[in-house]
Motif scaffolding. Sequence first.
Motif, PDB file in Angstrom:
ATOM      1  N   GLY A 101       4.786  98.604  91.778  1.00  0.00           N
ATOM      2  CA  GLY A 101       3.669  97.730  91.962  1.00  0.00           C
ATOM      3  C   GLY A 101       2.609  97.950  91.056  1.00  0.00           C
ATOM      4  O   GLY A 101       1.481  97.689  91.237  1.00  0.00           O
ATOM      5  N   GLY A 102       2.858  98.336  89.853  1.00  0.00           N
ATOM      6  CA  GLY A 102       1.940  98.596  88.915  1.00  0.00           C
ATOM      7  C   GLY A 102       1.959  97.568  87.640  1.00  0.00           C
ATOM      8  O   GLY A 102       1.592  98.035  86.486  1.00  0.00           O
ATOM      9  N   GLY A 103       2.111  96.300  88.040  1.00  0.00           N
ATOM     10  CA  GLY A 103       2.521  95.252  86.628  1.00  0.00           C
ATOM     11  C   GLY A 103       1.034  94.939  86.171  1.00  0.00           C
ATOM     12  O   GLY A 103       0.926  94.610  85.224  1.00  0.00           O
ATOM     13  N   ARG A 104      -0.134  94.728  87.118  1.00  0.00           N
ATOM     14  CA  ARG A 104      -1.286  94.163  86.553  1.00  0.00           C
ATOM     15  C   ARG A 104      -2.339  95.240  87.068  1.00  0.00           C
ATOM     16  O   ARG A 104      -2.276  96.050  87.828  1.00  0.00           O
ATOM     17  N   SER A 105      -3.377  94.954  86.307  1.00  0.00           N
ATOM     18  CA  SER A 105      -4.688  95.685  86.676  1.00  0.00           C
ATOM     19  C   SER A 105      -5.120  95.265  88.143  1.00  0.00           C
ATOM     20  O   SER A 105      -4.810  94.138  88.605  1.00  0.00           O
ATOM     21  N   ARG A 106      -6.092  96.100  88.618  1.00  0.00           N
ATOM     22  CA  ARG A 106      -6.541  95.839  89.979  1.00  0.00           C
ATOM     23  C   ARG A 106      -7.440  94.484  89.816  1.00  0.00           C
ATOM     24  O   ARG A 106      -7.287  93.640  90.813  1.00  0.00           O
ATOM     25  N   ILE A 107      -8.182  94.303  88.863  1.00  0.00           N
ATOM     26  CA  ILE A 107      -8.805  93.029  88.872  1.00  0.00           C
ATOM     27  C   ILE A 107      -7.758  91.709  88.542  1.00  0.00           C
ATOM     28  O   ILE A 107      -7.887  90.656  89.331  1.00  0.00           O
ATOM     29  N   THR A 140       3.099  90.158  92.366  1.00  0.00           N
ATOM     30  CA  THR A 140       4.505  89.956  93.165  1.00  0.00           C
ATOM     31  C   THR A 140       4.856  90.888  94.255  1.00  0.00           C
ATOM     32  O   THR A 140       5.190  90.078  95.394  1.00  0.00           O
ATOM     33  N   ALA A 141       4.520  92.069  94.467  1.00  0.00           N
ATOM     34  CA  ALA A 141       4.366  92.846  95.431  1.00  0.00           C
ATOM     35  C   ALA A 141       3.689  92.308  96.688  1.00  0.00           C
ATOM     36  O   ALA A 141       4.281  92.260  97.829  1.00  0.00           O
ATOM     37  N   GLN A 142       2.625  91.892  96.297  1.00  0.00           N
ATOM     38  CA  GLN A 142       1.605  91.260  97.556  1.00  0.00           C
ATOM     39  C   GLN A 142       2.375  90.278  97.996  1.00  0.00           C
ATOM     40  O   GLN A 142       2.470  89.669  99.237  1.00  0.00           O
TER      41      GLN A 142
END
Length: 143
Positions: A113-119, A127-129
Amino acid sequence: MLLATDFDSGSDAAYRHAAAQLPQGGELIVVHVCQSSSTAVNPFIASKVHLDHTLDLQKEKADAAAMLTAEISRQKLPGNIHTSQKVCVGESTALGICDAAAMHGADVICMGGGGRSRIGAALLGSTAQSVVSLTPKRVFVVH
């Protein structure tokens, strides 16, 4: 268990987590989703565009299958975990993951689940969400 991979560094953690969830062994279906194009095209050039897209998609699927084979062998999973691999095509990555889990009867989905920054994830979603919201199955999102 279905493990969804996009070949990034978060996938290694997802493999470790999946192996930890299968201490007695079991089946691990490793899936990568190639996204299909659904753009509107001019009917006069549609056949060429369709052919070009089909050829590109076939190459992408073949490349992904080779990458899956390499990634799975690099993980050195315990011998009591039977792995199979599948390259799917979906309208979106999340839908492709959910469809693959349903098709293969997976009871759990594991993914990085680390593909994008939090922003970026907050603005665009991740994708995970999307997988969590689309499926009734348990989803492990590993960071």
